[in-house]
Scaffold this motif. Structure first.
Motif, short mmCIF file in Angstrom:
data_model
loop_
_atom_site.label_atom_id
_atom_site.label_comp_id
_atom_site.label_asym_id
_atom_site.label_seq_id
_atom_site.Cartn_x
_atom_site.Cartn_y
_atom_site.Cartn_z
N MET A 1 -6.23 -12.07 1.84
CA MET A 1 -7.25 -12.55 2.79
C MET A 1 -7.47 -11.51 3.89
O MET A 1 -6.53 -10.95 4.41
N THR A 2 -8.75 -11.27 4.19
CA THR A 2 -9.08 -10.31 5.25
C THR A 2 -9.70 -11.04 6.42
O THR A 2 -10.89 -11.39 6.41
N THR A 3 -8.89 -11.30 7.41
CA THR A 3 -9.37 -11.90 8.65
C THR A 3 -9.34 -10.84 9.74
O THR A 3 -8.65 -9.83 9.63
N LEU A 4 -10.11 -11.08 10.79
CA LEU A 4 -10.12 -10.19 11.94
C LEU A 4 -9.86 -11.01 13.20
O LEU A 4 -10.53 -12.02 13.43
N GLN A 5 -8.90 -10.58 13.98
CA GLN A 5 -8.61 -11.23 15.25
C GLN A 5 -8.59 -10.20 16.37
O GLN A 5 -7.94 -9.15 16.25
N LEU A 6 -9.29 -10.50 17.43
CA LEU A 6 -9.27 -9.69 18.63
C LEU A 6 -8.68 -10.54 19.74
O LEU A 6 -9.17 -11.64 20.01
N LYS A 7 -7.63 -10.04 20.39
CA LYS A 7 -6.94 -10.82 21.40
C LYS A 7 -6.95 -10.08 22.74
O LYS A 7 -6.34 -9.01 22.87
N ASN A 8 -7.69 -10.65 23.69
CA ASN A 8 -7.69 -10.17 25.08
C ASN A 8 -7.96 -8.67 25.19
O ASN A 8 -7.27 -7.92 25.88
N ILE A 9 -9.02 -8.24 24.50
CA ILE A 9 -9.36 -6.82 24.47
C ILE A 9 -10.00 -6.38 25.78
O ILE A 9 -10.92 -7.02 26.29
N VAL A 10 -9.51 -5.27 26.32
CA VAL A 10 -10.07 -4.66 27.52
C VAL A 10 -10.30 -3.19 27.23
O VAL A 10 -9.43 -2.50 26.68
N LYS A 11 -11.49 -2.69 27.61
CA LYS A 11 -11.78 -1.27 27.50
C LYS A 11 -12.51 -0.82 28.75
O LYS A 11 -13.51 -1.42 29.15
N ARG A 12 -11.97 0.24 29.38
CA ARG A 12 -12.57 0.77 30.60
C ARG A 12 -12.91 2.24 30.42
O ARG A 12 -12.19 2.97 29.73
N TYR A 13 -14.00 2.65 31.03
CA TYR A 13 -14.35 4.05 31.15
C TYR A 13 -14.46 4.36 32.64
O TYR A 13 -15.40 3.93 33.29
N LYS A 14 -13.44 5.05 33.16
CA LYS A 14 -13.33 5.31 34.60
C LYS A 14 -13.33 3.96 35.34
O LYS A 14 -12.48 3.12 35.09
N SER A 15 -14.30 3.73 36.20
CA SER A 15 -14.30 2.48 36.98
C SER A 15 -15.09 1.36 36.30
O SER A 15 -15.13 0.23 36.78
N GLN A 16 -15.70 1.65 35.15
CA GLN A 16 -16.53 0.66 34.47
C GLN A 16 -15.75 -0.07 33.38
O GLN A 16 -15.14 0.56 32.51
N THR A 17 -15.75 -1.39 33.45
CA THR A 17 -15.13 -2.20 32.41
C THR A 17 -16.18 -2.54 31.36
O THR A 17 -17.13 -3.27 31.63
N VAL A 18 -16.01 -2.00 30.16
CA VAL A 18 -17.00 -2.18 29.09
C VAL A 18 -16.72 -3.44 28.29
O VAL A 18 -17.64 -4.15 27.88
N LEU A 19 -15.45 -3.73 28.05
CA LEU A 19 -15.04 -4.96 27.38
C LEU A 19 -14.01 -5.64 28.28
O LEU A 19 -13.02 -5.02 28.67
N ASP A 20 -14.24 -6.91 28.59
CA ASP A 20 -13.48 -7.58 29.63
C ASP A 20 -12.76 -8.81 29.07
O ASP A 20 -13.35 -9.88 28.95
N ASP A 21 -11.49 -8.63 28.69
CA ASP A 21 -10.65 -9.74 28.22
C ASP A 21 -11.33 -10.52 27.10
O ASP A 21 -11.43 -11.74 27.14
N LEU A 22 -11.77 -9.80 26.09
CA LEU A 22 -12.57 -10.38 25.00
C LEU A 22 -11.67 -10.80 23.85
O LEU A 22 -10.82 -10.03 23.40
N SER A 23 -11.87 -12.03 23.38
CA SER A 23 -11.12 -12.54 22.23
C SER A 23 -12.09 -13.21 21.25
O SER A 23 -13.03 -13.89 21.67
N LEU A 24 -11.85 -13.00 19.96
CA LEU A 24 -12.61 -13.72 18.93
C LEU A 24 -11.88 -13.59 17.60
O LEU A 24 -11.02 -12.73 17.43
N SER A 25 -12.24 -14.48 16.67
CA SER A 25 -11.67 -14.46 15.33
C SER A 25 -12.79 -14.52 14.31
O SER A 25 -13.78 -15.24 14.51
N VAL A 26 -12.63 -13.77 13.22
CA VAL A 26 -13.58 -13.80 12.11
C VAL A 26 -12.81 -14.20 10.86
O VAL A 26 -11.81 -13.56 10.51
N ALA A 27 -13.26 -15.27 10.22
CA ALA A 27 -12.54 -15.80 9.06
C ALA A 27 -12.78 -14.93 7.82
O ALA A 27 -13.73 -14.15 7.74
N ASP A 28 -11.92 -15.10 6.86
CA ASP A 28 -12.04 -14.38 5.58
C ASP A 28 -13.38 -14.71 4.93
O ASP A 28 -13.71 -15.88 4.73
#
Length: 372
Positions: A1-28
């Motif tokens: 089974m190929t599922t995808l889970q993202l848990k509390n993802i944060v990505k910053r470039y210098k002072s800019q937050t591009v992804l802010d505590d992002l979570s989601l799940s994609v089912a098989d």
């Protein structure tokens, strides 16, 4: 089974937050569409899943396995991005065949796999061409074909139909779901086209400013948008938004437009007396005769034919603009005084201050088992 889970993802470039505590799940086997305006963080998120860039915080799990120490080439992912990323020294055929070649498939299997996907995407006549000889649309289709050819368990598609012509784009909206379903792949698909999102997604995640503002099936998003901004994004022409204060009478809750009552069946009593914004989709408003039940007097300001539909701008007695959409060829006034009727069963009520959805008549009635 190929599922995808993202848990509390944060990505910053210098002072800019591009992804802010992002979570989601994609089912098989699910196709999840990431939808939102430019700059929402959709492409950054896709590249992070692919392993091209790393998150500053959070976890990415594919098939339950943490990808923190797994290189991009070992994640079992097929990718098609906006910038094509084709090998310039290789023909379109060889570009598409590259994932099949990497798995040491036979020459016959490679040729059959390339021809199948190239024919679907209508680039089988340019397979011998190198990328410099291809149009942008052909390059984009070649990149998409390469992502599909290897039948990867996880597909990341970044607006792969952006540069194709309108006719092929329409055809691919019909064909891609069948192809993806046949492959059984888990798919994350990025687009800024709401029609594409509605046509392709099992679910849609609406993104804005690095966050997911709503996630649900196409019907859930359309019938109950979480806020005014999401309601604006889904629909063409855009939804009508008018300030109202709902009232309650013997026949239930209603609002008034040009002193004419619009019944709102299924709305909760808590909306009565509250400062709200009513959302009315243009296709839920029709022209009617004077004296007909619920006829609202208006003045026609302008009419715009848009091939499959005609959009009319009308003005209410209190100078509020309302858009009315009807199928092309349907009779309707082009100027002067007229009357419209509003189907309150399709109305939305939003909080005037926050913009958040208070209630959707259509969603309420659907939950109650009635026809929307």
């Amino acid at each position: 089974m190929t599922t995808l889970q993202l848990k509390n993802i944060v990505k910053r470039y210098k002072s800019q937050t591009v992804l802010d505590d992002l979570s989601l799940s994609v089912a098989d086997g699910e196709t999840l569409v990431l939808f939102g305006p430019s700059g929402a963080g959709k492409t950054v998120l896709l590249r992070m899943v692919a392993g091209v860039i790393e998150p500053d915080e959070g976890q990415i799990l594919i098939g339950g396995e943490d990808m923190a120490e797994v290189d991009a080439e070992h994640r079992g992912i097929g990718m098609a991005f906006q910038n094509f990323a084709l090998f310039p020294h290789m023909s379109a055929f060889d570009n598409i065949a590259s994932p099949l070649t990497a798995t040491r498939s036979s020459k016959d299997a490679i040729a059959a796999g390339v021809q199948k996907v190239a024919k679907l995407l209508k680039i089988d006549h340019v397979l011998s061409h190198h990328p410099k000889a291809l149009s942008n649309g052909q390059k984009q289709r070649t990149a998409l074909a390469r992502a599909l050819a290897g039948s990867p368990p996880l597909l990341l598609l970044d607006d792969p139909l952006r540069n194709v012509d309108a006719k092929l784009r329409f055809e691919m909206r019909l064909e891609l779901p069948r192809l993806l379903a046949a492959q059984g792949a888990t798919v994350v698909y990025v687009t800024q086209d709401y029609k594409e999102a509605m046509a392709l997604g099992d679910r849609i995640a609406v993104m804005s400013q690095g966050r997911i503002r709503q996630i649900g099936t196409p019907a859930e998003i359309y019938l109950a948008p979480a806020d005014i901004e999401i309601a604006r994004l889904f629909g063409d022409p855009t939804i009508n938004l008018l300030d109202v204060v709902p009232k309650e009478g013997p026949d239930g809750i209603y609002v008034e437009l040009s002193d004419v009552r619009i019944a709102l069946p299924g709305m909760p009593g808590a909306v009565v007396g509250k400062s709200c914004v009513i959302g009315l989709r243009p296709e839920a408003i029709v022209f009617t005769k004077a004296g007909a039940p619920g006829a609202i007097p208006v003045a026609v300001e302008a009419e715009t034919p848009l091939n499959e539909k005609t959009v009319t701008l009308v003005m209410t007695m209190r100078k509020r603009e309302v858009l009315v959409s009807r199928p092309a060829g349907t009779p309707g006034p082009a100027s002067g005084p007229a009357h419209i009727a509003v189907d309150g069963r399709t109305a939305f009520l939003f909080d005037k201050q926050s913009g958040a959805l208070i209630a959707s008549a259509a969603a309420s009635m659907t939950r109650n088992g009635e026809a929307a």
